[in-house]
Write an enzyme that holds these catalytic residues in place. Sequence first.
Site, PDB file in Angstrom:
ATOM      1  N   HIS A 101       1.007  -1.063  -0.273  1.00  0.00           N
ATOM      2  CA  HIS A 101       0.249   0.086   0.207  1.00  0.00           C
ATOM      3  C   HIS A 101       0.989   1.239  -0.053  1.00  0.00           C
ATOM      4  O   HIS A 101       2.201   1.682  -0.048  1.00  0.00           O
ATOM      5  CB  HIS A 101      -0.706  -0.287   0.968  1.00  0.00           C
ATOM      6  N   ASP A 103      -0.116   5.627   1.999  1.00  0.00           N
ATOM      7  CA  ASP A 103      -0.588   5.766   2.921  1.00  0.00           C
ATOM      8  C   ASP A 103      -1.386   6.448   2.655  1.00  0.00           C
ATOM      9  O   ASP A 103      -1.127   7.136   1.757  1.00  0.00           O
ATOM     10  CB  ASP A 103       0.230   6.096   3.963  1.00  0.00           C
ATOM     11  N   HIS A 248       5.410   0.158   0.674  1.00  0.00           N
ATOM     12  CA  HIS A 248       5.498  -0.130   1.090  1.00  0.00           C
ATOM     13  C   HIS A 248       4.744  -1.758   2.135  1.00  0.00           C
ATOM     14  O   HIS A 248       3.486  -1.688   2.098  1.00  0.00           O
ATOM     15  CB  HIS A 248       6.151   0.285   2.525  1.00  0.00           C
ATOM     16  N   ARG A 263       5.199   6.332  13.900  1.00  0.00           N
ATOM     17  CA  ARG A 263       5.121   7.186  13.173  1.00  0.00           C
ATOM     18  C   ARG A 263       4.906   8.064  13.314  1.00  0.00           C
ATOM     19  O   ARG A 263       3.800   8.370  13.912  1.00  0.00           O
ATOM     20  CB  ARG A 263       4.445   6.091  12.010  1.00  0.00           C
TER      21      ARG A 263
END
Length: 274
Positions: A101, A103, A248, A263
């Site tokens: 995917h 983000d 990623h 994150r």
Amino acid sequence: MRNSAIEVRPINGYIGAEIGNIDLAEPMSEQTLVDVRQALAEHGVIFFRDQNLTAEQHDAFARRFGTPTDINFVKTVDGYANMSVVSKEEDELKNIGGGWHADQTYYEKPPFGAVLVARELPSFGGDTLFSSMAAAYDALSDGLKETLDGLKAVHSNEKLLRSATRLNTAGATPQYATHPVVIRHPVTGRKSLFVNRAYTLRFDGWSEEDSEPLLKHLFIHGQRPEFQVRFKWSPGTVGFWDNIQVWHYAANDYQGQRRVMHRVAVQGEALIPA
Ligand code: SIN
């Protein structure tokens, strides 16, 4: 102030670089900021080993690149509303991000990138894979490039909300955005494919049924090993990916062990069509 001349060590010919001669805990000069931004744009994902940042330093580093995005569906670090905890406990079977995917591409302005800090790692496994959509685009045949250059695609978190994931999505309504299928990178000017398996539903003006074969082809093409880097984390390592040109995938291969990453994603701009 240290870190005046960073070292950029490419990991392979398509994607990824390790950055040396920099301490992210220190204030960063304007020139270093420019150099890091350039390395990120050229390599798609960059890694800084042995950093050991506090949450405050992690947040401050990410903020040099823009405003942190709001967090949906996951826990945040105490005192840091924009820092998500991407974790998997010993007794959990599913991880977060365990599929290819990019983000939040269902936003009109998808995140520009994300800064991930490895906090606690399993004794084996737990790597993250990244794939270059600029390399994927370059490798397409000229005829397909020409077709895709003129298309847009509809992205949504519909499928995510319908599926049983580790995310806390109760009460959320689906979001939709339409983006060019091929974008031009604002720093390098390079063309890049902008579709992904998690969020791209269909080509704009096409039904899902008509879109499926070509989208499937692109999703498989984008996973070619040559376009990828698989990164083995060590505690304290910082990874920074460019969300508009890289997919990623967090490998879920450490059942029974704990893995904790923090994150901060940074807001992006509207995408530039190719
Ligand atoms: C993600 O942000 O999708 C997860 C990345 C990771 O945990 O390696």
